[in-house]
Every structure is written in structure tokens, then in C-alpha cells.
Design a protein around this motif. Structure first.
Motif, PDB file in Angstrom:
ATOM      1  N   GLY A  77       0.785  -1.231   0.000  1.00 38.74           N
ATOM      2  CA  GLY A  77       0.000   0.000   0.000  1.00 38.74           C
ATOM      3  C   GLY A  77       0.815   1.278   0.000  1.00 38.74           C
ATOM      4  N   THR A  78       2.105   1.184  -0.298  1.00 38.99           N
ATOM      5  CA  THR A  78       2.935   2.389  -0.302  1.00 38.99           C
ATOM      6  C   THR A  78       3.301   2.772  -1.738  1.00 38.99           C
ATOM      7  OG1 THR A  78       4.959   1.081  -0.085  1.00 38.99           O
ATOM      8  CG2 THR A  78       3.932   1.860   1.958  1.00 38.99           C
ATOM      9  N   GLY A  79       3.521   4.055  -1.934  1.00 41.73           N
ATOM     10  CA  GLY A  79       3.853   4.549  -3.266  1.00 41.73           C
ATOM     11  C   GLY A  79       5.172   4.037  -3.796  1.00 41.73           C
ATOM     12  N   TRP A  80       6.175   3.956  -2.912  1.00 45.79           N
ATOM     13  CA  TRP A  80       7.477   3.492  -3.370  1.00 45.79           C
ATOM     14  C   TRP A  80       7.413   2.046  -3.855  1.00 45.79           C
ATOM     15  CZ3 TRP A  80       9.916  -0.681  -1.261  1.00 45.79           C
ATOM     16  CH2 TRP A  80       9.527  -1.089   0.016  1.00 45.79           C
ATOM     17  N   LYS A  84       8.415   0.556  -7.378  1.00 44.83           N
ATOM     18  CA  LYS A  84       9.394  -0.526  -7.477  1.00 44.83           C
ATOM     19  C   LYS A  84       8.829  -1.687  -8.284  1.00 44.83           C
ATOM     20  CE  LYS A  84      12.157  -3.860  -5.068  1.00 44.83           C
ATOM     21  NZ  LYS A  84      11.510  -5.145  -4.912  1.00 44.83           N
ATOM     22  N   LEU A  85       7.567  -1.991  -8.109  1.00 38.99           N
ATOM     23  CA  LEU A  85       6.965  -3.057  -8.912  1.00 38.99           C
ATOM     24  C   LEU A  85       6.983  -2.694 -10.392  1.00 38.99           C
ATOM     25  CD1 LEU A  85       3.980  -4.048  -6.603  1.00 38.99           C
ATOM     26  CD2 LEU A  85       6.070  -5.373  -7.057  1.00 38.99           C
ATOM     27  N   GLY A  86       6.804  -1.399 -10.687  1.00 38.05           N
ATOM     28  CA  GLY A  86       6.944  -0.945 -12.072  1.00 38.05           C
ATOM     29  C   GLY A  86       8.351  -1.174 -12.596  1.00 38.05           C
ATOM     30  N   VAL A  91      12.399  -4.563 -15.615  1.00 40.97           N
ATOM     31  CA  VAL A  91      13.539  -5.494 -15.605  1.00 40.97           C
ATOM     32  C   VAL A  91      13.147  -6.813 -16.266  1.00 40.97           C
ATOM     33  CG1 VAL A  91      15.148  -6.814 -14.161  1.00 40.97           C
ATOM     34  CG2 VAL A  91      14.602  -4.443 -13.574  1.00 40.97           C
ATOM     35  N   VAL A  92      11.963  -7.316 -15.953  1.00 42.38           N
ATOM     36  CA  VAL A  92      11.489  -8.549 -16.592  1.00 42.38           C
ATOM     37  C   VAL A  92      11.353  -8.328 -18.104  1.00 42.38           C
ATOM     38  CG1 VAL A  92       9.542 -10.163 -16.765  1.00 42.38           C
ATOM     39  CG2 VAL A  92      10.387  -9.451 -14.513  1.00 42.38           C
ATOM     40  N   GLY A  93      10.865  -7.163 -18.500  1.00 42.68           N
ATOM     41  CA  GLY A  93      10.765  -6.837 -19.921  1.00 42.68           C
ATOM     42  C   GLY A  93      12.133  -6.764 -20.582  1.00 42.68           C
ATOM     43  N   TYR A  94      13.101  -6.196 -19.897  1.00 37.38           N
ATOM     44  CA  TYR A  94      14.472  -6.131 -20.412  1.00 37.38           C
ATOM     45  C   TYR A  94      15.040  -7.542 -20.576  1.00 37.38           C
ATOM     46  CZ  TYR A  94      19.369  -4.774 -20.858  1.00 37.38           C
ATOM     47  OH  TYR A  94      20.649  -4.618 -21.308  1.00 37.38           O
TER      48      TYR A  94
END
Length: 140
Positions: A77-80, A84-86, A91-94
């Protein structure tokens, strides 16, 4: 929880080590002279093995991260954490892009030069920097 966190850090660092080096092999592949079949095959073999190993390291890195987030509620529930999930998705896309680029090299269909791969190689450094800042500084 500290064991899970420690293992997560080790696997993330190891995963990134592979993502740092794999595009360097692509730089060298892009520079191989057309008649240098032995050099090309050696670099392709190195890239395949490194990609396989890097993928095996990504699985526990992601799994342990999910365990920390969902199992222990770290960052819930935190913005950071959303940011980070973004970064993790990037990274998974890379990583996936590295797979696709290797397939192109294997087919002899690479259309990019070594300078492009040198720039491509910088992306994981920036992604790791973003992830570390988000986790340590927690700017929002």
C-alpha cells in the motif's frame, strides 16, 4: 524474514550480474566479422549459457520478492512499492528483450550495430539504481 530478505538480495544481485554481462556479449557478436564462424558460435554459446543461468537466478529473485511483499507485507500500500513493482516489470521486460535479441543473433537476423548494444547495456544499471533508491530512500 531476514533470511528471505538476504536471499532476495543475493539472487537479485546475481540476476543483475547476468543482465549486465549478456548485452556485452551482444556487443561482441555485433562486431564479429562475417567470415568468423568459430568466433560467432563461441559467443552464441556463451550467450545461451549465460541467459539460461540468468533466467534461473531471476526465478528465486522474483519469488522471494513476492514472498516479502505478499507474505510479510513489506511495502504493501505504499507509493514506493508501486514504483518498485513498475521497475521490476521493466527489468522482466528487459530480460525478455535479451531473449528475443539472442534469438535474432541465432537466426543471423541482427540488424543493430555494436553502438546500439552498448547503449542497450546501460539500461539495467539505471533500473537497478531506481530499484535501490526506491527501496532504501522510500521517496514516496
Amino acid at each position: 524474514m531476514l533470511w528471505v530478505k538476504a536471499l532476495h538480495i543475493v539472487f537479485v544481485a546475481s540476476w543483475f550480474a547476468g543482465l549486465f554481462y549478456l548485452p556485452r556479449i551482444y556487443v561482441n557478436l555485433a562486431m564479429v566479422e562475417p567470415g568468423s564462424l568459430a568466433e560467432r558460435e563461441r559467443l552464441l554459446l556463451m550467450a545461451r549459457k549465460l541467459l539460461r543461468f540468468t533466467t534461473l537466478l531471476a526465478v528465486p529473485a522474483l519469488g522471494l520478492g513476492l514472498w516479502l511483499w505478499l507474505g510479510y507485507g513489506i511495502g504493501r500500500g505504499t507509493g514506493w512499492m508501486h514504483a518498485k513493482l513498475g521497475v521490476v516489470l521493466l527489468v522482466v521486460g528487459y530480460h525478455h528483450a535479451c531473449v528475443l535479441l539472442l534469438r535474432k543473433f541465432e537466426r543471423g537476423a541482427n540488424t543493430r550495430n555494436h553502438r546500439w548494444y552498448r547503449w542497450f547495456n546501460e539500461a539495467p544499471v539505471l533500473l537497478l539504481l531506481a530499484a535501490v533508491v526506491l527501496v532504501v530512500v522510500k521517496p514516496f
